[in-house]
Design a protein around this motif. Structure first.
Motif, PDB file in Angstrom:
ATOM      1  N   ASP A  55       0.830  -1.200   0.000  1.00 20.45           N
ATOM      2  CA  ASP A  55       0.000   0.000   0.000  1.00 20.45           C
ATOM      3  C   ASP A  55       0.868   1.256   0.000  1.00 20.45           C
ATOM      4  O   ASP A  55       0.382   2.361   0.058  1.00 20.45           O
ATOM      5  N   MET A  56       2.179   1.074  -0.088  1.00 18.38           N
ATOM      6  CA  MET A  56       3.189   2.134  -0.104  1.00 18.38           C
ATOM      7  C   MET A  56       3.215   2.955   1.183  1.00 18.38           C
ATOM      8  O   MET A  56       3.837   3.994   1.239  1.00 18.38           O
ATOM      9  N   GLU A  91      10.932   1.550  -0.965  1.00 17.54           N
ATOM     10  CA  GLU A  91      10.677   2.841  -1.596  1.00 17.54           C
ATOM     11  C   GLU A  91      10.533   2.751  -3.108  1.00 17.54           C
ATOM     12  O   GLU A  91       9.979   3.653  -3.727  1.00 17.54           O
ATOM     13  N   ASN A  92      11.013   1.697  -3.722  1.00 14.85           N
ATOM     14  CA  ASN A  92      10.985   1.590  -5.182  1.00 14.85           C
ATOM     15  C   ASN A  92       9.799   0.795  -5.704  1.00 14.85           C
ATOM     16  O   ASN A  92       9.733   0.496  -6.893  1.00 14.85           O
ATOM     17  N   TYR A  93       8.847   0.469  -4.849  1.00 15.72           N
ATOM     18  CA  TYR A  93       7.675  -0.289  -5.284  1.00 15.72           C
ATOM     19  C   TYR A  93       6.946   0.433  -6.422  1.00 15.72           C
ATOM     20  O   TYR A  93       6.623  -0.150  -7.447  1.00 15.72           O
ATOM     21  N   LYS A 153      22.663   7.221  -4.244  1.00 15.79           N
ATOM     22  CA  LYS A 153      21.936   6.971  -5.482  1.00 15.79           C
ATOM     23  C   LYS A 153      21.229   5.621  -5.450  1.00 15.79           C
ATOM     24  O   LYS A 153      21.668   4.688  -4.784  1.00 15.79           O
ATOM     25  N   THR A 154      20.130   5.548  -6.195  1.00 11.19           N
ATOM     26  CA  THR A 154      19.432   4.289  -6.422  1.00 11.19           C
ATOM     27  C   THR A 154      19.478   4.003  -7.910  1.00 11.19           C
ATOM     28  O   THR A 154      19.255   4.901  -8.725  1.00 11.19           O
ATOM     29  N   TYR A 155      19.776   2.752  -8.246  1.00  9.13           N
ATOM     30  CA  TYR A 155      19.884   2.337  -9.640  1.00  9.13           C
ATOM     31  C   TYR A 155      18.809   1.302  -9.959  1.00  9.13           C
ATOM     32  O   TYR A 155      18.600   0.363  -9.185  1.00  9.13           O
ATOM     33  N   GLU A 156      18.146   1.491 -11.096  1.00  6.16           N
ATOM     34  CA  GLU A 156      17.208   0.508 -11.632  1.00  6.16           C
ATOM     35  C   GLU A 156      17.981  -0.273 -12.692  1.00  6.16           C
ATOM     36  O   GLU A 156      18.510   0.327 -13.624  1.00  6.16           O
ATOM     37  N   ILE A 157      18.051  -1.586 -12.545  1.00  2.00           N
ATOM     38  CA  ILE A 157      18.852  -2.421 -13.440  1.00  2.00           C
ATOM     39  C   ILE A 157      17.928  -3.438 -14.099  1.00  2.00           C
ATOM     40  O   ILE A 157      17.222  -4.180 -13.421  1.00  2.00           O
TER      41      ILE A 157
END
Length: 192
Positions: A55-56, A91-93, A153-157
């Motif tokens: 539900d974030m 946090e990346n949901y 930093k956050t990376y989406e891979i």
């Protein structure tokens, strides 16, 4: 305490922990998934598909009635609020939901499995999802932390290819790779 009781206690290892921003964190892999042979109200297939949804606001739930949620980890520590640890890291949901929509043109309600790996210098999260055609895909998010436990930093891979590509993260070298040579990797920096 007799020798048998003492020996049994020494076989149960304590969970490895570290501190991040004033909170104690269990180190290692923690996986959340929902399973069911049949469920009602899921978003994939004629009978629905049992998935993990957030539900974030810190709560996980299964996407349809009849699902069973399982949280598994190598070690648990009853003194640490595991639900809060997972909630803080999730946090990346929303980014993962948006990723699926943009890459595949499909909206998913939840994920087959969400696997977290907590280390002092990073947290990685693999979101596994199923498409309408039955293909199972993944996307990986890695957030790096400084020595004070502050998120950088956050990376989406994302790895894509015909060989059943999966994203991999090497914990020792802290580098990402794809599972086979036919894959193409795309790395996107996510604003925190």
């Amino acid at each position: 305490m007799d020798a048998i009781e003492q020996h049994a206690l020494t076989l149960i290892p304590a969970a490895a922990t570290f501190e991040r921003q004033g909170s104690e964190v269990i180190s290692g892999t923690i996986t959340v998934n929902c399973t069911s042979s049949e469920c009602e109200g899921g978003n994939i297939g004629e009978k629905g598909h049992c998935q993990v949804k957030s539900d974030m606001n810190g709560k996980f739930e299964c996407t349809c009635a009849g699902c069973k949620m399982t949280v598994s980890a190598n070690l648990f520590d009853s003194e640490i609020d595991l639900v809060q640890q997972l909630s803080d890291a999730n946090e990346n949901y929303g980014d993962a939901l948006q990723f699926v929509q943009q890459k595949h043109g499909e909206a998913v309600e939840g994920f087959n499995r969400i696997s977290f790996d907590f280390q002092e210098s990073f947290t990685s999260i693999v979101y596994e999802y199923e498409l309408n055609n039955g293909d199972v895909e993944t996307v990986l998010y890695v957030t790096v932390f400084d020595d004070d436990g502050v998120a950088g930093k956050t990376y989406e891979i994302d790895c894509t290819g015909g060989c059943g590509c999966r994203e991999q993260y090497d914990f020792k070298s802290e580098t990402a790779s794809c599972s086979c040579e036919d894959c193409k990797m795309k790395v996107t920096t996510i604003d925190n």
